[in-house]
Design a protein around this motif. Structure first.
Motif, PDB file in Angstrom:
ATOM      1  N   ALA A   1      20.665   1.856  70.815  1.00 25.90           N
ATOM      2  CA  ALA A   1      21.665   3.181  70.621  1.00 25.90           C
ATOM      3  C   ALA A   1      23.234   4.135  71.816  1.00 25.90           C
ATOM      4  CB  ALA A   1      20.755   4.665  70.041  1.00 25.90           C
ATOM      5  N   THR A   2      24.440   3.324  71.427  1.00 23.09           N
ATOM      6  CA  THR A   2      25.104   4.167  72.593  1.00 23.09           C
ATOM      7  C   THR A   2      26.374   4.965  71.785  1.00 23.09           C
ATOM      8  OG1 THR A   2      25.036   1.540  73.249  1.00 23.09           O
ATOM      9  CG2 THR A   2      27.150   3.066  73.954  1.00 23.09           C
TER      10      THR A   2
ATOM     11  N   GLU B   1      17.355  12.022  69.707  1.00 29.36           N
ATOM     12  CA  GLU B   1      16.573  11.302  70.127  1.00 29.36           C
ATOM     13  C   GLU B   1      15.323  10.895  68.777  1.00 29.36           C
ATOM     14  OE1 GLU B   1      16.414  11.744  74.101  1.00 29.36           O
ATOM     15  OE2 GLU B   1      18.303  10.767  73.610  1.00 29.36           O
ATOM     16  N   GLY B   2      14.783  11.478  68.391  1.00 27.67           N
ATOM     17  CA  GLY B   2      14.192  11.403  66.984  1.00 27.67           C
ATOM     18  C   GLY B   2      14.289  10.820  65.733  1.00 27.67           C
ATOM     19  N   ALA B   3      15.561  11.355  65.105  1.00 27.25           N
ATOM     20  CA  ALA B   3      16.549  10.831  63.885  1.00 27.25           C
ATOM     21  C   ALA B   3      17.132   9.538  64.360  1.00 27.25           C
ATOM     22  CB  ALA B   3      17.127  11.790  64.005  1.00 27.25           C
ATOM     23  N   VAL B   4      17.534   9.030  66.034  1.00 27.20           N
ATOM     24  CA  VAL B   4      17.697   8.059  66.412  1.00 27.20           C
ATOM     25  C   VAL B   4      17.094   6.902  66.104  1.00 27.20           C
ATOM     26  CG1 VAL B   4      19.231   6.398  68.329  1.00 27.20           C
ATOM     27  CG2 VAL B   4      19.960   8.600  67.523  1.00 27.20           C
TER      28      VAL B   4
ATOM     29  N   ARG C   1      24.100   0.283  62.741  1.00 26.56           N
ATOM     30  CA  ARG C   1      24.928   1.343  62.082  1.00 26.56           C
ATOM     31  C   ARG C   1      26.183   2.291  63.173  1.00 26.56           C
ATOM     32  NH1 ARG C   1      21.472   4.234  58.252  1.00 26.56           N
ATOM     33  NH2 ARG C   1      22.805   5.422  58.425  1.00 26.56           N
ATOM     34  N   THR C   2      26.653   2.537  62.536  1.00 28.02           N
ATOM     35  CA  THR C   2      27.211   4.426  63.554  1.00 28.02           C
ATOM     36  C   THR C   2      26.321   5.755  62.862  1.00 28.02           C
ATOM     37  OG1 THR C   2      29.150   2.717  63.705  1.00 28.02           O
ATOM     38  CG2 THR C   2      28.856   4.900  64.191  1.00 28.02           C
ATOM     39  N   LEU C   3      26.131   6.253  63.548  1.00 26.49           N
ATOM     40  CA  LEU C   3      24.899   7.930  63.127  1.00 26.49           C
ATOM     41  C   LEU C   3      26.364   8.895  63.363  1.00 26.49           C
ATOM     42  CD1 LEU C   3      20.986   6.769  64.124  1.00 26.49           C
ATOM     43  CD2 LEU C   3      22.230   6.777  61.925  1.00 26.49           C
TER      44      LEU C   3
ATOM     45  N   SER D   1      28.557  11.141  67.373  1.00 23.51           N
ATOM     46  CA  SER D   1      28.624   9.175  67.456  1.00 23.51           C
ATOM     47  C   SER D   1      27.626   8.603  68.090  1.00 23.51           C
ATOM     48  CB  SER D   1      30.376   9.508  66.597  1.00 23.51           C
ATOM     49  OG  SER D   1      30.764   9.855  66.219  1.00 23.51           O
ATOM     50  N   VAL D   2      26.915   7.751  67.422  1.00 23.25           N
ATOM     51  CA  VAL D   2      25.927   6.980  67.650  1.00 23.25           C
ATOM     52  C   VAL D   2      26.118   5.504  67.382  1.00 23.25           C
ATOM     53  CG1 VAL D   2      23.210   6.547  69.016  1.00 23.25           C
ATOM     54  CG2 VAL D   2      24.559   8.692  69.094  1.00 23.25           C
ATOM     55  N   ASP D   3      26.332   4.512  68.152  1.00 21.99           N
ATOM     56  CA  ASP D   3      26.531   4.023  67.291  1.00 21.99           C
ATOM     57  C   ASP D   3      24.516   3.024  67.695  1.00 21.99           C
ATOM     58  OD1 ASP D   3      28.525   2.740  66.233  1.00 21.99           O
ATOM     59  OD2 ASP D   3      29.188   1.283  67.803  1.00 21.99           O
TER      60      ASP D   3
END
Length: 108
Positions: free
Chosen positions: A30-31, A65-68, A82-84, A105-107
């Protein structure tokens, strides 16, 4: 005070993700790709997650972090990146599909 991007930390994340996959584990990276306001981590921050639930790095300083990680398991299962998008609610970021109120936004 704005936190600066730490390339050394990301090197550790990338090394761990590489090592996990080399040993036959599935892994996701995740980035942080976009932020605004007082986001806890700068653009470029990374979090590695493997299929055993091990984490390295950070994309939020704790709040998301938990959701990612939960979404990372879906990405590892389906093989589709996906992108969150995360928006602000109280003192923590919440996963949202509405980009209008996004904070980070996290890729994945």
């Amino acid at each position: 005070m704005e936190e600066k991007f730490d390339a050394k930390s990301n090197d550790d994340v990338l090394t761990a993700v590489f090592d996990w996959t080399k040993k036959g584990h599935k892994a996701a990276l995740a980035t942080v790709i976009d932020t605004w306001g007082s986001s806890p981590r700068p653009i470029g921050s990374q979090l590695g997650i493997n299929d055993k639930g091990e984490l390295i790095g950070s994309v939020s300083g704790g709040c998301i972090e938990g959701a990612v990680a939960k979404e990372a398991f879906k990405v590892m299962e389906l093989g589709m990146p996906r992108t969150l998008e995360f928006g602000v609610s109280n003192d923590c970021l919440l996963y949202t599909s509405d980009a209008a109120d996004e904070e980070d936004s996290v890729d994945l």
